[in-house]
Motif scaffolding. Structure first.
Motif, mmCIF file in Angstrom:
data_model
loop_
_atom_site.group_PDB
_atom_site.id
_atom_site.type_symbol
_atom_site.label_atom_id
_atom_site.label_comp_id
_atom_site.label_asym_id
_atom_site.label_seq_id
_atom_site.Cartn_x
_atom_site.Cartn_y
_atom_site.Cartn_z
ATOM 1 N N THR A 1 0.841 -1.192 0.000
ATOM 2 C CA THR A 1 0.000 0.000 0.000
ATOM 3 C C THR A 1 0.880 1.247 0.000
ATOM 4 N N GLU A 2 0.226 2.379 -0.151
ATOM 5 C CA GLU A 2 0.964 3.642 -0.181
ATOM 6 C C GLU A 2 1.657 3.908 1.160
ATOM 7 N N GLY A 3 0.989 3.614 2.249
ATOM 8 C CA GLY A 3 1.602 3.812 3.562
ATOM 9 C C GLY A 3 2.794 2.904 3.780
ATOM 10 N N GLN A 4 2.716 1.646 3.332
ATOM 11 C CA GLN A 4 3.824 0.725 3.485
ATOM 12 C C GLN A 4 5.037 1.173 2.675
ATOM 13 N N GLU A 5 4.813 1.580 1.433
ATOM 14 C CA GLU A 5 5.934 1.998 0.597
ATOM 15 C C GLU A 5 6.580 3.267 1.141
ATOM 16 N N ALA A 6 5.766 4.218 1.600
ATOM 17 C CA ALA A 6 6.338 5.453 2.150
ATOM 18 C C ALA A 6 7.164 5.151 3.401
ATOM 19 N N THR A 7 6.704 4.243 4.242
ATOM 20 C CA THR A 7 7.448 3.898 5.456
ATOM 21 C C THR A 7 8.723 3.143 5.108
ATOM 22 N N ILE A 8 8.671 2.267 4.111
ATOM 23 C CA ILE A 8 9.886 1.565 3.672
ATOM 24 C C ILE A 8 10.923 2.571 3.172
ATOM 25 N N CYS A 9 10.471 3.589 2.454
ATOM 26 C CA CYS A 9 11.397 4.633 1.992
ATOM 27 C C CYS A 9 12.051 5.344 3.179
ATOM 28 N N ASP A 10 11.259 5.645 4.198
ATOM 29 C CA ASP A 10 11.816 6.318 5.373
ATOM 30 C C ASP A 10 12.851 5.444 6.063
ATOM 31 N N TRP A 11 12.549 4.162 6.227
ATOM 32 C CA TRP A 11 13.496 3.264 6.880
ATOM 33 C C TRP A 11 14.726 3.024 6.000
ATOM 34 N N ALA A 12 14.542 2.964 4.679
ATOM 35 C CA ALA A 12 15.691 2.778 3.790
ATOM 36 C C ALA A 12 16.655 3.959 3.909
ATOM 37 N N LYS A 13 16.129 5.166 3.957
ATOM 38 C CA LYS A 13 16.992 6.340 4.120
ATOM 39 C C LYS A 13 17.645 6.361 5.506
ATOM 40 N N GLY B 1 -1.868 11.428 4.008
ATOM 41 C CA GLY B 1 -0.685 11.077 4.791
ATOM 42 C C GLY B 1 -0.865 11.497 6.235
ATOM 43 N N PRO B 2 -0.266 10.772 7.163
ATOM 44 C CA PRO B 2 -0.430 11.090 8.584
ATOM 45 C C PRO B 2 0.380 12.312 8.974
ATOM 46 N N SER B 3 -0.118 13.016 9.966
ATOM 47 C CA SER B 3 0.537 14.246 10.389
ATOM 48 C C SER B 3 1.839 13.996 11.112
ATOM 49 N N ARG B 4 2.034 12.765 11.642
ATOM 50 C CA ARG B 4 3.249 12.469 12.388
ATOM 51 C C ARG B 4 4.364 11.966 11.488
ATOM 52 N N PHE B 5 4.181 12.022 10.205
ATOM 53 C CA PHE B 5 5.164 11.516 9.275
ATOM 54 C C PHE B 5 5.650 12.648 8.391
ATOM 55 N N ALA B 6 6.927 12.565 8.004
ATOM 56 C CA ALA B 6 7.488 13.606 7.154
ATOM 57 C C ALA B 6 6.810 13.582 5.798
ATOM 58 N N MET C 1 -6.356 4.475 7.106
ATOM 59 C CA MET C 1 -5.748 3.262 6.556
ATOM 60 C C MET C 1 -4.257 3.487 6.282
ATOM 61 N N TYR C 2 -3.933 4.685 5.799
ATOM 62 C CA TYR C 2 -2.524 5.030 5.570
ATOM 63 C C TYR C 2 -1.750 4.952 6.893
ATOM 64 N N GLN C 3 -2.336 5.510 7.931
ATOM 65 C CA GLN C 3 -1.682 5.480 9.234
ATOM 66 C C GLN C 3 -1.538 4.051 9.757
ATOM 67 N N LYS C 4 -2.539 3.237 9.560
ATOM 68 C CA LYS C 4 -2.485 1.848 10.027
ATOM 69 C C LYS C 4 -1.365 1.093 9.315
ATOM 70 N N ASP C 5 -1.297 1.196 7.992
ATOM 71 C CA ASP C 5 -0.255 0.497 7.239
ATOM 72 C C ASP C 5 1.128 1.006 7.617
ATOM 73 N N ALA C 6 1.242 2.322 7.782
ATOM 74 C CA ALA C 6 2.541 2.880 8.154
ATOM 75 C C ALA C 6 2.959 2.419 9.552
ATOM 76 N N ALA C 7 2.012 2.392 10.484
ATOM 77 C CA ALA C 7 2.338 1.966 11.849
ATOM 78 C C ALA C 7 2.754 0.492 11.874
#
Length: 815
Positions: A75-87, A491-496, A563-569
């Motif tokens: 999902t979009e939240g999962q990919e965005a979080t993977i990008c954050d962790w990759a960086k 996108g969640p407010s707690r995420f860049a 849903m974005y927040q759930k996937d990202a969390a």
């Protein structure tokens, strides 16, 4: 200026998609703000297709990046979080490879999990998934990293660096040391062939020829150069350390340099002290026009901290400042900005010599050729920039950014996570982001409101509170619809880079604050209480339908956000769990090494030190005492060895005078005994026991007459072992020595029978006289007469007759 790199086709396509979507968003924004007359003029003005614009404005179609979200593995939240962790992982020195990323995608993707459960095979993402993932996220790219020592990652941290700069700044100010008297020294290794690596110079080759080679010397002999430079942009004459012992006259063509030799071309404690006394001290004192103290900054190599060097520094009033261990790649000016350009110039000089002579640089020409390369690399501007980049001149700890300290996060006592990691999820996000925010009350209605309006408002406000749970923040819906695209990035407010939640407040906006679902009723009721004379007309069916559609759209967007927040969390939990397991394994490994025998490591000093301060002088006095104690112990050990050698010589002299005979098997002799035998035979006594034994045996084989001599006969014909005897009726009977295995089993040897007894006669003619009991030596379980265990075997009793042969008469005795 950034380098001009060639873009790939996928990168160009991604940039075109971003530009096109930005044009559509700007066009729709202009239509909502009524800056254009209609869709036709907007499409012509912004140069976008009219039909596509119309479908986008009516929410009939979506952008290409969002139209096929349901078909993607993540999902979009999962990919965005993977990008954050990759960086984050790349910044901390543990970047993800394509293989590791595919493995993590297989564990996170619900579709791949379902396919694995159905087929039983874990195929992972497709071969083109990585390429498509990088296309969707151009902020990431594949690259080859450079290696870094884990000790450097750990030691270059915020605490150590700040302590270093504070100590250096305070010491320079307290001693009033000018920059002209601040020096930095370090060793640099060069190879006669220029080194294995080639420089980045490009050459012309034929397109049709695959082989691309260039002549290069393979001479890898090492020469150590001791360099020292000043903070005013100048440098001192270098020192050279060559391998071997041969000196060439060409070494001394340059005035003011010092040349030394060692076995392998490396520096040593003696060479370091000699360079300091004979090279640095004279040059630094000659340049010291102010008469102020001198400070030398260097790393903590053992050759830089010898007792003699520190004593010489005290004698010449020179302060020694030691850098923190494993931080020279950032804090030492020579490593930061000088040795790199110097290595390039040395390689180029080696290539020039190769082209001119067809051979590498000769050993006799190293000093001359090095000085030519050094004159090009050691420019005043380059030296000053090296001091600046290391943060010393001027003193500037802030020159290092978070990226420089990031590799030390894994050894930090503080928890470090990506910036988008959710923090404090139970707090109220709106109250944190806006100080003027007042949470909605339950039953708030004006006096002019009807009972049904009051109940409806209360009910809706209670329901709206249920939508404000999670990490995200809801914006002012009415204002956002007027100033934002219809479908902004969720996108969640707690995420860049997430959805901006700083919406206009009610005092700055003409639209009702729609923080929750249909909370406009509350705002309307409050407005009525302030303006009691205002009478509003009832809404038409079209207006109510528009409000309902608007509310449905915002609920849909809120659902996407949650849903974005759930996937990202969930993705954050996955990565943080793996990181916790990684740290747990490392901690257990350290605990095992700590309690393992012989695994203790010498504890290093993690901070900068001034070796000529009061603490440094006290440490030096302690080191001098320890050295004196070691010398005393070494002298005592030497005297003990001399006494042992003298005792050995006296013993051998006595053996020669008395012609002592050697007995016992030669293979059982110890090393000292073998040395005595070798000395008696006039053989060398050196070597291990096996070598010495082989040398002695070979001599005896070559001279067989020595084996028969009285002095050495006992080495090859040892006396026989004593036999055991048993007394029976004053007669001595020799008994064979039982085997060790039989002793353990408590059994007699095979075929053994008591003396004078025979088992071949079954009918004795007479009763035998009483026979006294006897026990053979070592056979306590065997006895003659009475009921007893036969030969010591438990559980067996012998009741048959014993036959004794005595004076030619057969007698029978029942046991």
């Amino acid at each position: 200026m950034a380098p001009n790199r060639r873009r790939t086709t996928s990168q160009k396509k991604a940039e075109e998609d971003v530009t096109r979507e930005a044009n559509f968003a700007a066009t729709i924004q202009a239509i909502r703000e009524k800056k254009t007359k209609n869709l036709y003029t907007a499409a012509a003005e912004f140069k976008v297709p009219y039909h596509t614009l119309r479908r986008r404005a009516q929410n009939l179609t979506k952008p290409h990046s969002k139209a096929h979200k349901n078909l993607q593995l993540l999902t979009e939240g999962q990919e965005a979080t993977i990008c954050d962790w990759a960086k984050y992982l790349a910044m901390t020195g543990h970047p993800l490879s394509k293989r590791n990323l595919c493995a993590k995608v297989s564990e996170l993707s619900e579709k791949l999990k379902a396919k694995k459960k159905l087929t039983g095979k874990d195929k992972g993402p497709s071969k083109t998934w990585i390429k498509d993932f990088l296309t969707r996220h151009p902020e990431l790219k594949l690259g080859r990293p450079t290696g870094i020592d884990p000790k450097r990652m750990q030691m270059f941290n915020y605490t150590t660096v700040n302590h270093h700069f504070k100590l250096l700044d305070d010491f320079l100010k307290s001693e009033n040391i000018p920059w002209d008297n601040v020096y930095n020294m370090d060793e640099k290794g060069i190879q006669l062939g220029g080194g294995r690596k080639c420089d980045n110079t490009k050459y012309l080759f034929s397109r049709t020829v695959k082989a691309r080679v260039k002549a290069k010397s393979d001479q890898l002999e090492l020469v150590t150069v001791i360099e020292c430079m000043c903070a005013d942009g100048t440098s001192l004459k270098p020192g050279f350390v060559f391998s071997g012992s041969q000196m060439y006259p060409e070494y001394f063509e340059e005035d003011g340099i010092i040349v030394a030799t060692s076995e392998n071309g490396w520096t040593s404690d003696f060479i370091g002290t000699e360079w300091f006394v004979k090279s640095f001290v004279p040059q630094a004192k000659e340049r010291n026009s102010s008469g102020q103290p001198i400070i030398l900054i260097y790393d903590g190599h053992r050759s830089h901290e010898t007792i003699k060097l520190r004593q010489a520094a005290e004698e010449h009033d020179i302060h020694l400042f030691c850098l923190p261990p494993h931080t020279t790649h950032r804090l030492q000016p020579l490593d930061v900005g000088i040795f790199g350009p110097l290595q390039k110039q040395w390689q180029r000089r080696s290539e020039v010599i190769m082209e001119e002579t067809g051979e590498g640089i000769k050993k006799r020409d190293v000093v001359r050729e090095y000085m030519k390369a050094r004159d090009i690399a050691f420019k005043e501007e380059t030296i000053l920039q090296a001091w600046k980049k290391s943060g010393i001149r001027p003193i500037n700890p802030g020159i290092f950014t978070e990226e420089d300290y990031a590799p030390s996060y894994e050894s930090s006592t503080q928890l470090h996570l990506p910036a988008t990691f959710p923090v404090n999820p139970n707090s109220d996000p709106l109250s944190e982001s806006d100080a003027s925010y007042v949470p909605p009350q339950g039953n708030s209605s004006g006096s002019d409101s009807s009972e049904s309006d009051s109940e409806s408002s209360s009910e809706l406000d209670d329901n709206s509170g249920n939508h404000n749970r999670g990490f995200g923040e809801m914006t002012d819906r009415g204002a956002t619809l007027q100033h934002e695209p219809l479908l902004p990035e969720a996108g969640p407010s707690r995420f860049a880079g997430s959805l901006n939640c700083n919406a206009p407040t009610p005092s700055n906006s003409t639209h009702p604050p729609r923080h929750h679902t249909r909370s406009a009723s509350l705002w309307t009721s409050l407005s009525r209480s302030t303006t009691p004379a205002l009478i509003e007309r009832p809404k038409t069916m079209a207006e109510r339908l528009r409000d309902a559609e608007e509310e449905v759209e915002w609920l849909r967007r809120e659902n996407e956000l949650l849903m974005y927040q759930k996937d990202a969390a969930e993705t954050h939990c996955y990565f943080s769990g793996q990181m916790a397991e990684h740290y747990k394994e490392r901690l257990n490994k350290k605990l095992e090494d700590k309690f393992r025998k012989g695994s203790g490591k010498k504890r290093m000093k993690p901070y900068s030190r001034v070796l000529t301060s009061e603490e440094g002088r006290m440490e030096l006095r302690g080191l001098e005492a320890e050295q004196a104690e070691r010398e005393r112990q070494e002298e005592a050990s030497k005297q003990k060895k001399v006494a042992e050698e003298q005792e050995k010589r006296d013993r051998r002299a006595e053996q020669e005078r008395s012609q002592v005979t050697f007995t016992g098997a030669i293979k059982t002799k110890k090393l000292d005994e073998l040395r005595d035998i070798a000395a008696a035979l006039r053989l060398p006594e050196t070597g291990l026991k096996a070598e010495l034994l082989e040398r002695i045996v070979q001599l005896f084989n070559n001279q067989p007459e020595l084996q028969k001599s009285q002095r050495y006969e006992g080495l090859f014909n040892p006396p026989h072992s004593r036999r055991r005897h048993v007394e029976n009726n004053n007669n001595t009977t020799e008994l064979p020595i039982p085997q060790p295995s039989m002793l353990r089993m408590n059994l007699p040897p095979p075929g053994y029978a008591p003396p004078y007894y025979s088992m071949h006669h079954s009918t004795p003619p007479l009763q035998p006289p009483p026979i006294p009991h006897f026990v053979p030596a070592g056979r306590a379980d065997f006895r003659v007469g009475g009921e007893a265990q036969m030969y010591g075997v438990p559980g067996r009793q012998y009741s048959g007759p014993y036959h004794q042969y005595n004076n030619n008469n057969y007698m029978n005795h029942d046991a």
